[in-house]
Write a protein that holds these residues in place. Structure first.
Motif, PDB file in Angstrom:
ATOM      1  N   GLY A   3       7.936  -3.717  -1.648  1.00 36.62           N
ATOM      2  CA  GLY A   3       7.290  -4.929  -2.099  1.00 36.62           C
ATOM      3  C   GLY A   3       6.288  -5.514  -1.090  1.00 36.62           C
ATOM      4  N   GLN A  60      -3.965   1.500   3.832  1.00 39.93           N
ATOM      5  CA  GLN A  60      -4.050   2.758   3.041  1.00 39.93           C
ATOM      6  C   GLN A  60      -5.369   3.498   3.219  1.00 39.93           C
ATOM      7  OE1 GLN A  60      -1.149   2.594   2.506  1.00 39.93           O
ATOM      8  NE2 GLN A  60      -0.539   0.624   1.719  1.00 39.93           N
ATOM      9  N   ARG A  86      -5.422  -1.055  -5.173  1.00 39.13           N
ATOM     10  CA  ARG A  86      -5.236  -2.046  -4.101  1.00 39.13           C
ATOM     11  C   ARG A  86      -6.039  -3.295  -4.465  1.00 39.13           C
ATOM     12  NH1 ARG A  86      -1.084  -1.379  -1.235  1.00 39.13           N
ATOM     13  NH2 ARG A  86      -2.018  -2.593   0.434  1.00 39.13           N
ATOM     14  N   ASP A 105      -0.881   0.779   7.973  1.00 35.92           N
ATOM     15  CA  ASP A 105      -0.501   2.003   7.257  1.00 35.92           C
ATOM     16  C   ASP A 105      -1.748   2.631   6.659  1.00 35.92           C
ATOM     17  OD1 ASP A 105       2.143   1.329   7.654  1.00 35.92           O
ATOM     18  OD2 ASP A 105       2.509   0.670   5.588  1.00 35.92           O
ATOM     19  N   GLN A 143       2.654  10.818  -1.390  1.00 35.29           N
ATOM     20  CA  GLN A 143       3.673  11.498  -2.204  1.00 35.29           C
ATOM     21  C   GLN A 143       3.371  11.212  -3.673  1.00 35.29           C
ATOM     22  OE1 GLN A 143       6.199  13.324  -0.638  1.00 35.29           O
ATOM     23  NE2 GLN A 143       5.034  12.765   1.187  1.00 35.29           N
TER      24      GLN A 143
HETATM   25  C1  LIG Z   1       6.382  -0.296   0.386  1.00 37.71           C
HETATM   26  S1  LIG Z   1       4.809  -0.450   1.049  1.00 37.71           S
HETATM   27  C2  LIG Z   1       4.820  -2.149   1.521  1.00 37.71           C
HETATM   28  C3  LIG Z   1       3.501  -2.650   2.068  1.00 37.71           C
HETATM   29  C4  LIG Z   1       2.664  -3.532   1.169  1.00 37.71           C
HETATM   30  N1  LIG Z   1       3.276  -3.764  -0.067  1.00 37.71           N
HETATM   31  C5  LIG Z   1       1.343  -2.880   0.930  1.00 37.71           C
HETATM   32  O1  LIG Z   1       1.296  -1.978   0.109  1.00 37.71           O
HETATM   33  O2  LIG Z   1       0.385  -3.292   1.552  1.00 37.71           O
HETATM   34  C6  LIG Z   1       4.917   0.385   2.628  1.00 37.71           C
HETATM   35  C7  LIG Z   1       4.036   1.566   2.759  1.00 37.71           C
HETATM   36  O3  LIG Z   1       4.541   2.664   2.057  1.00 37.71           O
HETATM   37  C8  LIG Z   1       3.506   3.603   1.891  1.00 37.71           C
HETATM   38  N2  LIG Z   1       3.644   4.220   0.560  1.00 37.71           N
HETATM   39  C9  LIG Z   1       3.908   3.628  -0.615  1.00 37.71           C
HETATM   40  N3  LIG Z   1       3.921   4.540  -1.612  1.00 37.71           N
HETATM   41  C10 LIG Z   1       3.655   5.749  -1.049  1.00 37.71           C
HETATM   42  C11 LIG Z   1       3.501   7.090  -1.549  1.00 37.71           C
HETATM   43  N4  LIG Z   1       3.604   7.369  -2.851  1.00 37.71           N
HETATM   44  N5  LIG Z   1       3.238   8.076  -0.652  1.00 37.71           N
HETATM   45  C12 LIG Z   1       3.133   7.819   0.661  1.00 37.71           C
HETATM   46  N6  LIG Z   1       3.245   6.573   1.179  1.00 37.71           N
HETATM   47  C13 LIG Z   1       3.505   5.554   0.342  1.00 37.71           C
HETATM   48  C14 LIG Z   1       2.196   2.829   1.977  1.00 37.71           C
HETATM   49  O4  LIG Z   1       1.451   3.308   3.074  1.00 37.71           O
HETATM   50  C15 LIG Z   1       2.643   1.399   2.206  1.00 37.71           C
HETATM   51  O5  LIG Z   1       1.826   0.698   3.090  1.00 37.71           O
END
Ligand SMILES: C[S@@+](CC[C@H](N)C(=O)[O-])C[C@H]1O[C@@H](n2cnc3c(N)ncnc32)[C@H](O)[C@@H]1O
Ligand code: SF4
Length: 359
Positions: A59, A118, A130, A155, A186
């Motif tokens: 989240g 991202q 996004r 990230d 992923q």
């Molecule tokens: C759960 S998110 C929380 C951060 C915040 N909600 C955001 O998106 O800015 C944490 C990180 O998981 C990574 N993430 C989410 N889905 C992904 C996927 N399908 N494959 C690889 N990384 C993923 C993203 O880089 C994200 O920043």
């Protein structure tokens, strides 16, 4: 010592690739959720340990009212023995922070920010769903620095259809981040991205291209003094994430909130229900790990990070594994006393090395 994870399962909208327990929900659901979360923390009888790290993840924690997060953090600090120098992270989406919000986080005691950036490619940001632009991501980092945050992470995603991750990393470093997590994209079941890929609407780079990009990124970051301390994580000296490190080295942790996991540091793992109804009903799944499952976990986590794993903690003699000797001789594995590490040059084949070593 333990780490505490708090899950905030709310987002303004869903990104096309994300399968995390995060939902678009109204204020009523949020109010009820925070009430339960507070109760869950207060009722936890694991309060005798010292807490070295706290991580609010999602989240999108930055999407909810900062007062709610401050209240939860206060409950944790009242109920647990949180160390003076504990690392306290909040995950933020660049579009949902303002100087005011960041100041409230700082005043509440958060001392580390992890921004989900991202990519800095505008077309990729739109494609992924996004809600922020490149400029907003860079502004958010600037606001966090001005507020007083020194420990800022970003990230990034590897394996996207377009964009230049090395130039993104360079821009983020210039903006002042001290830590970069670069995750391989992923393709998760049930996500719009999976449908797009399967129907041929979207073409992703080949595995070879992505591995090549990963290697180039790792080299670039090392040259810029960002040390690789885990497959996907790079940090300047003094800025490794204590919280993640605790997970990877098998320390006990407590997870609060929807779908959050806890581990007693030995053989027991607990998982909260990952839907609101069952979470509000207090449903939990308890898993008891067998010694060989623990071994598998120690090998898997250890080979993904610079600390490696300690053969003395395993329940079997790994030196009897034929592949083990082959990898030691080939310098794929490094042996320091009883500790075994994966040579960082071989992080790109970590999965097959891990499979070859499992009991
Ligand atoms: C759960 S998110 C929380 C951060 C915040 N909600 C955001 O998106 O800015 C944490 C990180 O998981 C990574 N993430 C989410 N889905 C992904 C996927 N399908 N494959 C690889 N990384 C993923 C993203 O880089 C994200 O920043
Ligand atoms: S990536 Fe972050 S903002 Fe996007 S849906 Fe997942 S948790 Fe929410």
């Amino acid at each position: 010592m333990i780490g505490i994870y708090v899950h905030i399962p709310f987002c303004e909208s869903k990104c096309i690739y994300c399968a995390f327990a995060s939902f678009v929900r109204n204020a009523n659901c949020q109010a009820k959720y925070f009430e339960f979360l507070n109760k869950e923390i207060k009722n936890c009888d694991f309060f005798d340990r010292q807490v070295s790290s706290i991580y609010f993840g999602g989240g999108t924690p930055s999407y909810v009212k900062p007062e709610k997060l401050a209240e939860i953090l206060k409950t944790i600090k009242t109920h647990f023995n949180v160390l003076e120098n504990a690392e306290i992270t909040i995950e933020c989406n660049p579009c949902s922070v303002s100087t005011q919000k960041l100041s409230s986080y700082f005043d509440a005691g958060f001392n580390r920010i992890s921004f989900g950036v991202q990519s800095l490619d505008e077309s990729m940001l739109k494609f992924l769903g996004r809600r922020h632009t490149k400029a907003q991501a860079l502004d958010a980092i600037g606001y966090a620095k001005n507020t007083g945050f020194e420990n800022i992470s970003a990230d990034l995603l590897l394996g996207l259809p377009a964009g230049d991750i090395i130039s993104d990393a360079q821009t983020l470093i210039a903006a002042g981040v001290k830590h970069i997590s670069a995750y391989m994209l992923q393709i998760e079941g049930g996500t719009p991205l999976k449908n797009m890929v399967e129907s041929g609407k979207v073409k992703l780079p080949s595995d070879d291209e992505t591995v090549d990009n990963y290697q180039k990124l790792a080299d670039f970051l090392q040259k810029n003094r960002f040390l690789q301390y885990e497959i996907s994580n790079f940090a300047l000296k003094g800025f490794k994430s204590k919280h993640n490190f605790a997970y990877w080295t098998g320390q006990a942790y407590l997870g609060f909130g929807l779908g959050a996991h806890s581990f007693d540091g030995k053989y027991k793992r607990f998982a909260n229900a990952d839907n609101f109804e069952d979470y509000f009903a207090g449903k939990q799944n308890v898993e008891k790990l067998s010694p060989s499952q623990r071994d598998e976990e120690m090998i898997m986590l250890g080979l993904r990070c610079e600390s490696g794993f300690d053969t003395k903690k395993l329940h079997f003699d790994i030196s009897q594994n034929a592949n083990f000797q082959k990898y030691i001789n080939g310098e794929v594995l490094q042996k320091i006393g009883s500790t075994i590490k994966l040579n960082p040059k071989f992080y790109n084949i970590s999965n097959s090395v891990i499979i070859d070593l499992l009991p």
